[in-house]
Scaffold this motif. Structure first.
Motif, short mmCIF file in Angstrom:
data_model
loop_
_atom_site.label_atom_id
_atom_site.label_comp_id
_atom_site.label_asym_id
_atom_site.label_seq_id
_atom_site.Cartn_x
_atom_site.Cartn_y
_atom_site.Cartn_z
N LEU A 19 0.81 -1.22 0.00
CA LEU A 19 0.00 0.00 0.00
C LEU A 19 0.84 1.27 0.00
O LEU A 19 0.59 2.20 -0.76
CB LEU A 19 -0.92 0.01 1.23
CG LEU A 19 -2.06 -1.00 1.22
CD1 LEU A 19 -2.81 -0.96 2.54
CD2 LEU A 19 -3.02 -0.72 0.06
N PHE A 20 1.83 1.31 0.87
CA PHE A 20 2.49 2.60 1.10
C PHE A 20 3.64 2.91 0.15
O PHE A 20 4.02 4.07 0.00
CB PHE A 20 2.95 2.70 2.55
CG PHE A 20 1.81 2.90 3.50
CD1 PHE A 20 1.10 4.09 3.51
CD2 PHE A 20 1.41 1.89 4.37
CE1 PHE A 20 0.02 4.28 4.37
CE2 PHE A 20 0.35 2.06 5.23
CZ PHE A 20 -0.36 3.26 5.23
N GLN A 21 4.23 1.89 -0.48
CA GLN A 21 5.29 2.22 -1.46
C GLN A 21 4.72 3.00 -2.63
O GLN A 21 5.33 3.94 -3.13
CB GLN A 21 5.93 0.96 -2.00
CG GLN A 21 6.91 0.31 -1.06
CD GLN A 21 7.73 -0.73 -1.77
OE1 GLN A 21 8.74 -0.43 -2.39
NE2 GLN A 21 7.31 -1.99 -1.69
N ARG A 22 3.53 2.60 -3.10
CA ARG A 22 2.94 3.29 -4.25
C ARG A 22 2.01 4.41 -3.79
O ARG A 22 1.66 5.27 -4.58
CB ARG A 22 2.21 2.29 -5.13
CG ARG A 22 3.20 1.32 -5.80
CD ARG A 22 2.51 0.25 -6.58
NE ARG A 22 1.73 0.79 -7.69
CZ ARG A 22 0.90 0.06 -8.43
NH1 ARG A 22 0.77 -1.21 -8.19
NH2 ARG A 22 0.23 0.62 -9.41
N GLY A 23 1.61 4.37 -2.54
CA GLY A 23 0.88 5.50 -1.99
C GLY A 23 -0.59 5.25 -1.75
O GLY A 23 -1.24 4.50 -2.49
N VAL A 24 -1.10 5.87 -0.71
CA VAL A 24 -2.54 5.87 -0.40
C VAL A 24 -3.04 7.30 -0.52
O VAL A 24 -2.25 8.25 -0.57
CB VAL A 24 -2.80 5.32 1.02
CG1 VAL A 24 -2.33 3.88 1.14
CG2 VAL A 24 -2.14 6.20 2.07
N LEU A 25 -4.36 7.45 -0.60
CA LEU A 25 -4.95 8.78 -0.75
C LEU A 25 -5.45 9.29 0.60
O LEU A 25 -6.03 8.53 1.38
CB LEU A 25 -6.11 8.73 -1.74
CG LEU A 25 -5.74 8.24 -3.15
CD1 LEU A 25 -7.00 8.08 -4.01
CD2 LEU A 25 -4.77 9.20 -3.81
N VAL A 26 -5.17 10.56 0.84
CA VAL A 26 -5.57 11.18 2.11
C VAL A 26 -6.26 12.51 1.78
O VAL A 26 -5.74 13.27 0.95
CB VAL A 26 -4.33 11.44 3.01
CG1 VAL A 26 -4.74 12.09 4.32
CG2 VAL A 26 -3.58 10.14 3.26
N GLY A 119 -9.82 17.75 -1.90
CA GLY A 119 -9.56 16.58 -2.75
C GLY A 119 -8.64 15.62 -1.99
O GLY A 119 -8.69 15.56 -0.76
N TYR A 120 -7.81 14.93 -2.74
CA TYR A 120 -6.94 13.93 -2.12
C TYR A 120 -5.48 14.16 -2.50
O TYR A 120 -5.16 14.49 -3.65
CB TYR A 120 -7.34 12.52 -2.56
CG TYR A 120 -8.71 12.13 -2.07
CD1 TYR A 120 -8.89 11.67 -0.77
CD2 TYR A 120 -9.82 12.26 -2.90
CE1 TYR A 120 -10.16 11.33 -0.31
CE2 TYR A 120 -11.09 11.92 -2.46
CZ TYR A 120 -11.25 11.46 -1.15
OH TYR A 120 -12.50 11.14 -0.70
N ALA A 121 -4.62 13.97 -1.52
CA ALA A 121 -3.18 13.93 -1.77
C ALA A 121 -2.73 12.47 -1.67
O ALA A 121 -3.37 11.66 -0.99
CB ALA A 121 -2.44 14.78 -0.74
N THR A 122 -1.66 12.15 -2.37
CA THR A 122 -1.09 10.80 -2.27
C THR A 122 -0.01 10.80 -1.20
O THR A 122 0.86 11.68 -1.19
CB THR A 122 -0.49 10.37 -3.61
OG1 THR A 122 -1.53 10.32 -4.59
CG2 THR A 122 0.16 8.99 -3.50
N LEU A 123 -0.06 9.83 -0.31
CA LEU A 123 0.94 9.69 0.75
C LEU A 123 1.72 8.40 0.54
O LEU A 123 1.12 7.32 0.46
CB LEU A 123 0.28 9.66 2.12
CG LEU A 123 1.23 9.30 3.28
CD1 LEU A 123 2.21 10.45 3.55
CD2 LEU A 123 0.47 8.94 4.53
N LYS A 124 3.04 8.51 0.48
CA LYS A 124 3.90 7.32 0.41
C LYS A 124 4.75 7.25 1.68
O LYS A 124 5.23 8.28 2.16
CB LYS A 124 4.83 7.40 -0.80
CG LYS A 124 4.12 7.46 -2.15
CD LYS A 124 5.14 7.56 -3.28
CE LYS A 124 4.45 7.68 -4.63
NZ LYS A 124 5.42 7.81 -5.74
#
Lengths: 196, 578
Positions: A19-26, A119-124
């Motif tokens: 999940l976190f290497q490619r990123g989740v949306l926050v 909206g959403y930011a991507t978190l890695k």
């Protein structure tokens, strides 16, 4: 928006790397200061931000002072602990060797503001920060594209640790989840992984 | 460690050896010793494969002692790849055993007579040099099968694979690890070809009966070693990041920064980086029952290595390092960790530098020999090199020669040596080191991040863009000094962040040798090493024009940040003005 809640009896380590290497949306609002995003939205303790989070990228650019960096929907934030090598040291926030990568460092000024748009930011999260920050984030819930979740669950590593799942509040088995995710394709959906 | 073993391969009746005192080289170790001998004894204008060149193998000043992480071995010569001076550095058991056997260096010299191959055996009982033509075209793992019962768990083997025997400009000197496997390599610059040119296939070090070298002040040494080890364990890089993920922990971060050279340095990001990252690699290794935390030599407290099992759980190769995963992975568009592990094994077996080989394959892919992303095709190319086919001999001559053979400008090399895994357009400071290091493009030449501790050139403001040259110079000085101690360069992180750990390192040297070195003395040592190397290169014909990156790095923008290398040439020319 659909939600998946997975309950596990043991570690959530099986999910962190995928999940976190490619990123989740926050969720994020345009014009948010990076420090607010990290301390308030992600609830990272200030001490951890100062001591453990040694390298921060905003849109692929190393950040030296997160208090002055501003972000919004579409931004990509990546966090790392201390890294080996000269280049690892070079990427540190405000580190001794920051000038070696000055041409790619984050600077304020070029960013277009959109008046409080949400909206959403991507978190890695990389390396040891996955294990240190990831479980709490999953406990509170993140957003991921359904296709990514499909890949994760198809890998099957969760089956030992996790036995119960609910989709939109209704208990489902693995086959039902996979079928539903297949239909949703790239749509973002809510994901919570909690430990029993 | 008070003698030098000299093997004259041109002696009448076959190779002969003698033991010399250290003489003018007293007080030197590792890179300081190899570069001093090469500069003093090798004519700078000689052919690297000719009789005038020498191969020097030297443990560091603290190798063979109980000091933590002190098992690095330096291998020096005039490089067949760059035409300049070379020091290639390796872990493994060789440095510790050689030092405990009492040798500050082995020097292979003279003119080989005929085509016979020889093996050198060193034990506490003495030295023997014997003809052994059964070793012809044996790979490093085949040599392990043959000699592991001799060197056993307490010894080591220093050898060349088929690439060195064929005198290819990309060829390594292999050093066995604590399991006796030939997984550690003095990789850069073609040092294996020089060993091959001397007809020495293998040096077997029998460690039975050897003991750790004893310090002049045992109590002070013990105390310093305790503080030094604690400093390494306490630091988040040496105590956590490296043991958990190995050096491949850098993949995600370099990729995020847009400085991860991809598709032969065409782009700064690889879309499949997460498939080959240190995090993914560690998870795969754990799932298959391998080790992610492992030493390459006894006494290392960092333990950045590991073992990579195949799908059935059997040993495939050691955990590939960041530069290897990058060179064969992102640089070639390959995202299959098993293919990368197989390439790593073949590089070790044939005796090839993984950086040079991966960059060469990237050049071949751009030339159209095979498509980017073709893992099986890349594996076949390495077999071509190892078996010495006509195509393999071109590829085995390195990235620069391969680009020339295929009529290409885009060879990412400096002084003929392939660039490592950091694009110099994104991280320009390391580009300065690539350009100016006497070693050719080499990330480890400016690796020891200790400059502000040593205060070589005063404090540097981290947020000002100026000073790339000054930083590179300071880093190169510090690195040359660390390379001379036998310490792993990874100690630099703890030394950078923890002044008390730097003091512990000084205390180790002082208590062992009965000295009173200060930080200034360490700076002086590093400068003297670089002065030797620069002097040799100058006499070999190198000028300021050789201290440059290929021009296309100043012309082609690197996505995603669209940056070029634009450090002024005047700044490059000032790096070594101190």
């Amino acid at each position: 928006m659909h939600d998946l809640h997975v309950r596990c009896s043991g570690s959530v380590g099986w999910a962190l790397s995928a999940l976190f290497q490619r990123g989740v949306l926050v969720p994020v609002t345009d014009g948010t200061r990076l420090t607010d995003f990290l301390l308030i939205s992600l609830e990272i303790p200030r001490a951890d931000l100062e001591e453990r989070v040694q390298t921060i990228f905003l849109d692929g650019r190393p950040v030296d002072d997160p208090a002055t960096a501003v972000m919004g929907p579409g931004s990509v934030v990546a966090l790392s602990a201390s890294l080996p090598g000269l280049v690892g040291a070079t990427m540190r926030k405000g580190g001794t060797y920051a000038s070696l990568r000055s041409s790619i460092s984050h600077t304020e000024g070029a960013r277009e503001e959109h008046g409080g748009r949400s909206g959403y930011a991507t978190l890695k999260l990389f390396n040891v920060l996955m294990g240190e920050l990831g479980p709490a984030l999953l406990q509170r819930g993140v957003m991921v594209p359904a296709s990514r979740l499909l890949d994760l669950l198809r890998a099957g590593n969760h089956s030992v640790e996790c036995s119960r799942a609910e989709m939109d509040g209704v208990a489902v088995d693995t086959d039902q989840v996979l079928g539903r995710l297949l239909e949703l394709e790239e749509q973002p959906m809510g994901l919570r992984i909690t430990t029993l | 460690m008070d003698k030098i073993l000299r093997v004259d391969v041109g002696a009448e009746g076959g190779p002969a050896f003698r033991e010399d005192s250290l003489g003018p080289y007293a007080g030197l170790g590792g890179r300081a010793l190899t570069s001093a001998i090469i500069n003093a004894e090798v004519p700078a204008d000689c052919h690297p494969l000719g009789p005038e060149n020498k191969l020097v193998i030297a443990p560091g000043l603290l190798s063979g002692t109980a000091a933590a992480s002190s098992g690095r071995l330096s291998v020096g010569c005039k490089s067949p790849l760059t035409g300049g001076i070379k020091e290639a550095n390796s872990g493994g058991a060789g440095a510790q055993v050689l030092a405990r056997l009492g040798y500050a260096a082995i020097v292979l010299e003279g003119e080989r007579q005929g085509d016979d191959l020889y093996r050198v055996t060193i034990s506490t009982k003495g030295v023997s040099v014997e003809k052994d033509n059964e070793l012809k075209l044996k790979t490093n793992y085949q040599l392990m099968e043959r000699f592991s019962s001799v060197y056993g768990k307490t010894g080591a083997m220093i050898s060349i694979g088929t690439a060195g025997e064929m005198r290819l400009a990309n060829s390594t000197v292999a050093i066995t690890d604590v399991e006796g496997r030939p997984t550690r390599h003095a990789g850069r610059g073609g040092v294996g070809a020089v060993m091959g040119s001397k007809g020495i296939k293998v040096i077997v070090l029998d460690g039975k009966g050897t003991k750790a070298r004893q310090p002049k002040d045992p109590e002070a040494f013990k105390d310093a070693n305790k503080r030094f080890s604690e400093g390494l364990r306490r630091h988040p890089v040496t105590g956590q990041g490296l043991p958990a993920y190995g050096t491949n922990v850098l993949t995600n971060v370099l990729n995020e920064a847009g400085g991860y050279p991809t598709h032969n340095f065409r782009e700064g990001r690889f879309e499949d980086a997460a498939k080959i990252s240190g995090e993914t690699q560690a998870a795969l290794i754990t799932e298959r029952g391998g080790e992610t935390t492992h030493v390459c030599h006894r006494g290392c407290v960092i333990k950045c290595s590991g073992t990579f099992p195949d799908k059935d759980g059997n040993f495939r190769t050691k955990q590939p390092e960041y530069e290897t995963v990058w060179a064969h992975g992102g640089n070639c568009g390959i995202s299959d960790l098993d293919a990368i592990a197989q390439l790593d094994f073949l590089d070790d077996d044939y005796g090839l530098d993984t950086i040079e080989m991966g960059v060469t394959i990237g050049v071949a892919m751009e030339a159209g020999l095979l498509p980017f992303g073709d893992g099986p095709g890349a594996i076949n190319l390495v077999h071509e090199v190892g078996k010495g086919t006509p195509l393999g001999r071109i590829l085995g001559s390195g990235a620069a020669v391969t680009a020339k053979a295929f009529g290409m400008e885009r060879a990412p090399v400096v002084k003929g040596q392939a660039m490592p895994a950091y694009d110099p357009r994104a991280v320009k400071g390391i580009g300065v080191t690539y350009a100016t290091s006497p070693q050719g493009a080499d990330h480890t030449a400016g690796y020891a991040v200790t400059a502000n501790i040593l205060k070589v050139g005063g404090d540097v403001d981290p947020l000002k863009p100026a000073g790339q040259a000054q930083l590179s110079r300071d880093l190169q000085i510090a690195t040359a000094a660390v390379d001379s101690t036998g310490m792993c360069l990874f100690i630099a992180f703890a030394v950078l962040d923890q002044p008390e750990t730097f003091q512990a390192l000084l205390d180790l040297l002082n208590s062992f040798y009965g000295l009173s070195l200060t930080g200034d003395d360490v700076v002086a040592l590093g400068k003297s090493v670089l002065e030797n190397e620069r002097d040799f290169n100058r006499r070999a014909g190198f000028t300021a024009k050789d201290d440059r990156l290929p021009r296309y790095f100043s012309r082609e923008k690197l996505p995603p940040h669209d940056v070029v290398f634009d450090v002024p040439e005047e700044e490059l020319d000032n790096v070594f003005k101190w």
